[in-house]
Design an enzyme around this catalytic site. Structure first.
Site, mmCIF file in Angstrom:
data_model
loop_
_atom_site.group_PDB
_atom_site.id
_atom_site.type_symbol
_atom_site.label_atom_id
_atom_site.label_comp_id
_atom_site.label_asym_id
_atom_site.label_seq_id
_atom_site.Cartn_x
_atom_site.Cartn_y
_atom_site.Cartn_z
ATOM 1 N N PRO A 33 0.790 -1.235 0.000
ATOM 2 C CA PRO A 33 0.000 0.000 0.000
ATOM 3 C C PRO A 33 0.822 1.284 0.000
ATOM 4 C CG PRO A 33 -0.247 -1.219 2.072
ATOM 5 C CD PRO A 33 0.458 -2.110 1.104
ATOM 6 N N ASN A 34 0.330 2.222 -0.783
ATOM 7 C CA ASN A 34 0.826 3.607 -0.879
ATOM 8 C C ASN A 34 2.103 3.761 -1.694
ATOM 9 O OD1 ASN A 34 -1.277 4.850 0.724
ATOM 10 N ND2 ASN A 34 -0.361 3.770 2.459
ATOM 11 N N ARG B 123 4.786 12.416 -2.301
ATOM 12 C CA ARG B 123 4.718 12.804 -0.893
ATOM 13 C C ARG B 123 5.975 12.279 -0.195
ATOM 14 N NH1 ARG B 123 0.651 15.922 0.715
ATOM 15 N NH2 ARG B 123 0.757 14.908 2.732
ATOM 16 N N TYR C 292 11.255 8.799 1.175
ATOM 17 C CA TYR C 292 11.167 7.842 0.066
ATOM 18 C C TYR C 292 11.761 8.351 -1.247
ATOM 19 C CZ TYR C 292 8.084 5.619 3.412
ATOM 20 O OH TYR C 292 7.578 5.047 4.558
ATOM 21 N N ASN D 157 8.030 -5.834 -1.370
ATOM 22 C CA ASN D 157 7.991 -4.747 -0.393
ATOM 23 C C ASN D 157 6.545 -4.660 0.075
ATOM 24 O OD1 ASN D 157 7.954 -2.471 1.133
ATOM 25 N ND2 ASN D 157 9.028 -1.167 -0.350
ATOM 26 N N ALA E 164 3.345 -1.132 4.562
ATOM 27 C CA ALA E 164 2.839 -1.183 5.944
ATOM 28 C C ALA E 164 2.443 -2.601 6.365
ATOM 29 C CB ALA E 164 1.658 -0.235 6.097
ATOM 30 N N GLU F 75 12.955 -9.718 0.582
ATOM 31 C CA GLU F 75 12.229 -8.556 1.119
ATOM 32 C C GLU F 75 13.044 -7.290 0.831
ATOM 33 O OE1 GLU F 75 12.400 -8.362 5.394
ATOM 34 O OE2 GLU F 75 10.560 -7.183 5.536
ATOM 35 N N HIS G 137 13.000 -2.886 1.359
ATOM 36 C CA HIS G 137 12.411 -1.641 1.856
ATOM 37 C C HIS G 137 13.230 -0.474 1.338
ATOM 38 C CE1 HIS G 137 9.541 -3.655 4.332
ATOM 39 N NE2 HIS G 137 10.505 -4.477 4.729
ATOM 40 N N SER H 274 13.311 2.621 2.612
ATOM 41 C CA SER H 274 13.924 3.328 3.741
ATOM 42 C C SER H 274 14.673 2.350 4.644
ATOM 43 C CB SER H 274 12.834 4.055 4.538
ATOM 44 O OG SER H 274 11.957 3.114 5.140
ATOM 45 N N ARG I 150 14.093 3.479 12.009
ATOM 46 C CA ARG I 150 12.844 4.248 12.155
ATOM 47 C C ARG I 150 12.073 3.811 13.412
ATOM 48 N NH1 ARG I 150 9.881 4.514 6.539
ATOM 49 N NH2 ARG I 150 8.729 6.142 7.694
HETATM 50 O O1 CA2 Z 1 10.721 1.708 3.391
HETATM 51 C C1 CA2 Z 1 9.846 1.037 2.829
HETATM 52 O O2 CA2 Z 1 9.948 0.612 1.689
HETATM 53 C C2 CA2 Z 1 8.522 0.772 3.568
HETATM 54 O O3 CA2 Z 1 8.112 -0.540 3.229
HETATM 55 C C3 CA2 Z 1 7.532 1.803 3.054
HETATM 56 C C4 CA2 Z 1 6.186 1.722 3.757
HETATM 57 C C5 CA2 Z 1 6.347 1.733 5.268
HETATM 58 O O4 CA2 Z 1 5.099 1.530 5.904
HETATM 59 C C6 CA2 Z 1 7.329 0.666 5.739
HETATM 60 O O5 CA2 Z 1 7.460 0.762 7.145
HETATM 61 C C7 CA2 Z 1 8.670 0.843 5.071
HETATM 62 C C8 CA2 Z 1 5.318 2.918 3.366
HETATM 63 C C9 CA2 Z 1 5.098 3.069 1.906
HETATM 64 C C10 CA2 Z 1 4.437 4.379 1.671
HETATM 65 O O6 CA2 Z 1 4.967 4.923 0.507
HETATM 66 C C11 CA2 Z 1 4.802 6.240 0.288
HETATM 67 C C12 CA2 Z 1 5.494 6.757 -0.767
HETATM 68 C C13 CA2 Z 1 5.381 8.078 -1.038
HETATM 69 C C14 CA2 Z 1 4.567 8.884 -0.291
HETATM 70 C C15 CA2 Z 1 3.877 8.360 0.755
HETATM 71 C C16 CA2 Z 1 3.991 7.023 1.055
#
Ligand code: CA2
Length: 147
Positions: free
Chosen positions: A9-10, A17, A22, A74, A77, A98, A100, A102, A107
């Site tokens: 998701p996202n 954003r 990211y 990936n 969340a 896997e 990520h 970030s 974090r």
């Molecule tokens: O670091 C990563 O790849 C995460 O999987 C990204 C997830 C986060 O919940 C994980 O803890 C770490 C969030 C993805 C949201 O992606 C966005 C990208 C741009 C703007 C807003 C959110």
């Protein structure tokens, strides 16, 4: 060799954003990186999938069985919550990496738990979108060694 890259998701919001976390590159850039890196490390095909819905991700993992040789995932969340995704990865038994974007280990506390990791051969964090190229390289090397 075929690889499936799954994004949770996202991640479709990349570049729009939170660039401080990211980066500024977009989801289309991510897809391009996966296709380019996949070809470079020896995959005949790399399919890149994104969903905001847990069940759709479970379906994609189940459907990978018999079609793909391995998975890069990936779960976003869902990394930190989803036993269903862990169970699907275990059920299909495909080699999975896997990734990520970030450095999740630096974090919040809640990001220190990863259910999916328990079914993955390796985890790559904190390399930005280049982490996907790294993950495909690790997956390709594993598949070649396993032959
Ligand atoms: O670091 C990563 O790849 C995460 O999987 C990204 C997830 C986060 O919940 C994980 O803890 C770490 C969030 C993805 C949201 O992606 C966005 C990208 C741009 C703007 C807003 C959110």
């Amino acid at each position: 060799m075929k690889a499936l890259v799954i994004n949770g998701p996202n991640l479709n919001m990349l570049g729009q954003r939170e660039p401080d976390i990211y980066g500024r590159r977009t989801y289309d850039d991510l897809v391009e990186i996966c296709h380019e890196a996949g070809a470079r490390v020896g995959f005949d095909e790399v399919v890149v999938f994104q969903s905001n819905h847990e069940g759709d991700i479970v379906d994609a993992i189940q459907n990978a069985w018999g079609t793909f040789d391995g998975i890069v995932i990936n779960p976003a969340a869902y990394t930190h919550t989803s036993v269903a995704i862990l169970d699907a990865l275990k059920a299909v038994g495909l080699p999975a990496i896997e990734v990520h974007i970030s450095a999740v280990e630096q974090r919040e506390e809640f990001r220190q738990v990863s259910y999916a990791r328990m079914a993955c051969l390796a985890t790559i964090t904190g390399e930005g979108l280049d982490g996907y190229a790294h993950a495909l390289d690790v997956l390709a090397k594993h598949l070649k060694d396993a032959k």
